[in-house]
Motif scaffolding. Structure first.
Motif, PDB file in Angstrom:
ATOM      1  N   PRO A  95       0.813  -1.227   0.000  1.00 40.42           N
ATOM      2  CA  PRO A  95       0.000   0.000   0.000  1.00 40.42           C
ATOM      3  C   PRO A  95       0.848   1.279   0.000  1.00 40.42           C
ATOM      4  O   PRO A  95       0.484   2.263  -0.649  1.00 40.42           O
ATOM      5  N   VAL A  96       1.965   1.258   0.685  1.00 35.80           N
ATOM      6  CA  VAL A  96       2.854   2.427   0.728  1.00 35.80           C
ATOM      7  C   VAL A  96       3.437   2.676  -0.662  1.00 35.80           C
ATOM      8  O   VAL A  96       3.457   3.809  -1.153  1.00 35.80           O
ATOM      9  N   ILE A  97       3.886   1.611  -1.299  1.00 33.37           N
ATOM     10  CA  ILE A  97       4.489   1.731  -2.632  1.00 33.37           C
ATOM     11  C   ILE A  97       3.445   2.177  -3.653  1.00 33.37           C
ATOM     12  O   ILE A  97       3.721   3.021  -4.500  1.00 33.37           O
ATOM     13  N   ARG A  98       2.220   1.641  -3.548  1.00 29.67           N
ATOM     14  CA  ARG A  98       1.139   2.074  -4.450  1.00 29.67           C
ATOM     15  C   ARG A  98       0.833   3.554  -4.268  1.00 29.67           C
ATOM     16  O   ARG A  98       0.604   4.271  -5.236  1.00 29.67           O
ATOM     17  N   HIS A  99       0.822   4.011  -3.019  1.00 26.14           N
ATOM     18  CA  HIS A  99       0.575   5.433  -2.736  1.00 26.14           C
ATOM     19  C   HIS A  99       1.666   6.305  -3.368  1.00 26.14           C
ATOM     20  O   HIS A  99       1.370   7.324  -3.995  1.00 26.14           O
ATOM     21  N   HIS A 100       2.916   5.891  -3.213  1.00 26.49           N
ATOM     22  CA  HIS A 100       4.026   6.627  -3.837  1.00 26.49           C
ATOM     23  C   HIS A 100       3.829   6.679  -5.351  1.00 26.49           C
ATOM     24  O   HIS A 100       4.003   7.724  -5.966  1.00 26.49           O
ATOM     25  N   LEU A 101       3.476   5.550  -5.925  1.00 26.43           N
ATOM     26  CA  LEU A 101       3.315   5.478  -7.377  1.00 26.43           C
ATOM     27  C   LEU A 101       2.201   6.403  -7.847  1.00 26.43           C
ATOM     28  O   LEU A 101       2.344   7.089  -8.863  1.00 26.43           O
ATOM     29  N   ARG A 102       1.108   6.473  -7.113  1.00 28.54           N
ATOM     30  CA  ARG A 102       0.018   7.401  -7.474  1.00 28.54           C
ATOM     31  C   ARG A 102       0.492   8.851  -7.427  1.00 28.54           C
ATOM     32  O   ARG A 102       0.201   9.642  -8.328  1.00 28.54           O
ATOM     33  N   GLU A 103       1.222   9.205  -6.383  1.00 27.20           N
ATOM     34  CA  GLU A 103       1.743  10.583  -6.268  1.00 27.20           C
ATOM     35  C   GLU A 103       2.698  10.908  -7.410  1.00 27.20           C
ATOM     36  O   GLU A 103       2.647  12.000  -7.979  1.00 27.20           O
ATOM     37  N   ILE A 104       3.560   9.977  -7.728  1.00 28.68           N
ATOM     38  CA  ILE A 104       4.559  10.180  -8.794  1.00 28.68           C
ATOM     39  C   ILE A 104       3.853  10.346 -10.141  1.00 28.68           C
ATOM     40  O   ILE A 104       4.155  11.272 -10.900  1.00 28.68           O
ATOM     41  N   ARG A 105       2.912   9.442 -10.415  1.00 30.17           N
ATOM     42  CA  ARG A 105       2.192   9.524 -11.694  1.00 30.17           C
ATOM     43  C   ARG A 105       1.375  10.810 -11.814  1.00 30.17           C
ATOM     44  O   ARG A 105       1.224  11.350 -12.910  1.00 30.17           O
ATOM     45  N   ALA A 106       0.864  11.303 -10.692  1.00 30.25           N
ATOM     46  CA  ALA A 106       0.099  12.556 -10.727  1.00 30.25           C
ATOM     47  C   ALA A 106       0.967  13.735 -11.135  1.00 30.25           C
ATOM     48  O   ALA A 106       0.486  14.702 -11.730  1.00 30.25           O
ATOM     49  N   GLU A 107       2.243  13.662 -10.840  1.00 32.10           N
ATOM     50  CA  GLU A 107       3.175  14.742 -11.195  1.00 32.10           C
ATOM     51  C   GLU A 107       3.717  14.625 -12.612  1.00 32.10           C
ATOM     52  O   GLU A 107       4.210  15.582 -13.170  1.00 32.10           O
ATOM     53  N   LEU A 108       3.680  13.418 -13.171  1.00 27.95           N
ATOM     54  CA  LEU A 108       4.172  13.220 -14.551  1.00 27.95           C
ATOM     55  C   LEU A 108       3.213  13.848 -15.479  1.00 27.95           C
ATOM     56  O   LEU A 108       2.887  14.391 -16.206  1.00 27.95           O
TER      57      LEU A 108
END
Length: 190
Positions: free
Chosen positions: A177-190
């Motif tokens: 869940p932590v890694i998925r949350h990071h991935l969502r934040e990262i993709r939102a900035e791309l």
């Protein structure tokens, strides 16, 4: 009476030999064809004395991933001027340190030696990103983080499918869940 005196040291030695002997010999733990994969031998405290190869590989790869994420986040704090990228970098440092602390505890209990630095490929990828500046750095850094987090999710899923140790599988399950949350934040900035 003399016979009893002679046998007493031998009896004590036999009892000591049985209590000090290893829990299982290599021959006793060998896997026979058609049987399930061996699970870790459990000590009196409930922690495994040995961990299967898949679990060791996951611990090492996940640890390297945490080290790479922390190093990349520190690079973003040095190089980026983008407020959102810097915010993500701070969260990556905090969260990956926490995840890695739990992982190191389990690895220590299992006596698994962990690498001391990210892999050569991870270091090369970060060097290529740091060679850029400004918005080009931010974009390359975010792409690198997206790839790294997708790989971390894949590693965790593989551990859940193929792993044997419940403690190591718990690490993979809890980190997802932590890694998925990071991935969502990262993709939102791309």
């Amino acid at each position: 009476m003399r016979t009893a005196r002679k046998l007493a040291p031998a009896g004590i030695a036999a009892v000591l030999a049985l209590t000090i002997a290893p829990a299982a010999t290599p021959a006793a733990t060998a896997q026979t064809p058609g049987t399930a994969a061996p699970s870790a031998a459990v000590s009196e405290t409930g922690w495994a004395l040995r961990v299967p190869a898949q679990d060791r590989a996951y611990l090492r790869a996940a640890h390297r991933g945490h080290l790479a994420e922390i190093a990349a986040a520190k690079a973003a704090l040095r190089e980026s001027r983008d407020r959102d990228v810097r915010g993500i970098a701070w969260r990556l440092i905090r969260d990956h340190r926490r995840l890695d602390a739990r992982l190191r505890e389990v690895a220590d209990r299992f006596d698994v030696r962990l690498p001391t630095s990210p892999s050569a490929a991870q270091r090369d990828d970060l060097r290529a990103v740091v060679a850029r500046s400004g918005p080009r750095f931010d974009r390359a850094w975010l792409r690198l983080q997206a790839d790294a987090h997708e790989h971390a999710l894949w590693l965790g899923q593989r551990e859940l499918r193929r792993g044997h140790s419940a403690r190591v599988k718990d690490l993979a399950r809890d980190s997802a869940p932590v890694i998925r949350h990071h991935l969502r934040e990262i993709r939102a900035e791309l």
